[in-house]
Design an enzyme around this catalytic site. Structure first.
Site: not given
Ligand code: NCD
Length: 322
Positions: A68-69, A98, A119, A148
């Site tokens: 989703r993100t 590398k 991320r 997040h």
């Molecule tokens: C979450 C995350 O990555 O922290 N997912 C997301 O971005 N919707 C929650 C999770 O992974 O449990």
């Protein structure tokens, strides 16, 4: 360094700002993001992409898996006429394989784009990226067990859409509260509002870190730790369920000991909730929400909540990049 982070005070002006933690935002900034997200809801229905981000390139640098993100950031940028460089799994598929350092990777990407959405499996690495760049904003899309922030924005926006206000809420948050970064950001977000009462339910040893509990309590947020499903208070405005964060455990056996201790069923929601108690989940779910809840009108996790992710990210990027 151009866009400094640690020293960034909470503010409403987001132009060229890093978004590393909800702590950097105040209520005015959130109101502005939510108002713009409402406009984005309409813009996203237009046949042609808007030109708000025309000429802008945003890199999506994802060291950890995401559905989703990643895709909602990508969609958000494209909805606004911008373009993306998507780097998935850079540890294997970029020069990091590398031996290139994290800092060099970030500085290289800085030369090609207007912002980096990152991320990373380690807490603090979004901030590290911000400290390595001199001219472009960094957006934290999840840093290990840290934060997040954009997920919290969409969670808060979803609650606000359904409940009209982010004050005077009674909420329940369940799952891996120690490792769940979405919970950390959401609680910090809720602490910006008045008179909120939140019940926390986690498997043994997965409760909220004491330090965070202290920090949140100081803001005036009322937090109550409970230890069983039977202690869920009646008539909450929202339930926010989360999965146990498997990837943060040393062994599978340790994870299995605590996984799916708390499962939400229609019966449970009927017993303790009301017809207006909404059920959120950041997703992915791994067994903690029964499928027969998917079509329940109170469930928003596969519906408004994920769609709101795109509107919120459209709004945020527009405020940062224009
Ligand atoms: C979450 C995350 O990555 O922290 N997912 C997301 O971005 N919707 C929650 C999770 O992974 O449990």
């Amino acid at each position: 360094m151009g866009v400094k982070t640690t020293s960034q005070k909470p503010s409403r002006n987001l132009k060229r700002k890093n978004i590393l933690s909800i702590k950097q935002l105040n209520q005015t900034a959130l109101t502005e993001i939510f108002l713009l997200a409402e406009k984005m809801r309409v813009i996203a229905t237009h046949a042609q992409p808007s030109k708000i981000l025309a000429g802008k390139i945003v890199t999506l640098l994802f060291y950890e898996p995401s559905s989703r993100t990643l895709s909602s950031f990508d969609a958000a940028i494209k909805q606004l006429g911008g373009q993306t460089i998507v780097i998935n799994n850079p540890t294997e598929l970029s020069s990091i394989a590398k031996g290139e350092s994290f800092e060099d990777t970030v500085r290289t990407l800085e030369a090609y784009c207007d912002a980096i959405v990152i991320r990373h499996p380690q807490a603090g690495f979004a901030e590290k990226a911000a400290d390595s760049t001199t001219s472009i904003p960094i957006i934290n899309a999840g840093d290990g067990i840290g934060e997040h922030p954009t997920q919290a924005l969409l969670d808060l926006f979803t609650i606000k859409t359904h409940k009209k206000s982010l004050d005077n809420l009674k909420g329940l948050i369940v799952g891996d509260l120690m490792n769940g970064r979405t919970v950390h950001s959401l609680l910090r977000g809720l602490s910006l509002y008045k008179n909120n009462e939140i019940y926390l339910l986690a498997p043994r040893n997965l409760g909220l870190q004491k330090e965070l509990l202290k920090e949140l309590t100081k803001t005036g947020l009322s937090l109550f730790e409970i230890s069983s499903l039977n202690q869920i208070p009646s008539a909450c405005d929202f339930w926010y369920w989360t999965r146990v964060q498997k990837e943060r455990f040393k062994t599978l056996a340790e994870y299995k000991k605590v996984n799916n201790k708390f499962i939400v069923t229609k019966e449970l929601l009927d017993k303790f909730g009301t017809k207006d108690t909404i059920l959120l989940h950041p997703l992915p779910r791994t067994g903690e929400i029964k499928k027969n809840l998917d079509d329940d009108p109170r469930s928003v996790y596969l519906k408004t909540q994920i769609r709101n992710g795109m509107y919120i990210r459209m709004a945020l990027l527009a405020l940062i990049l224009t």
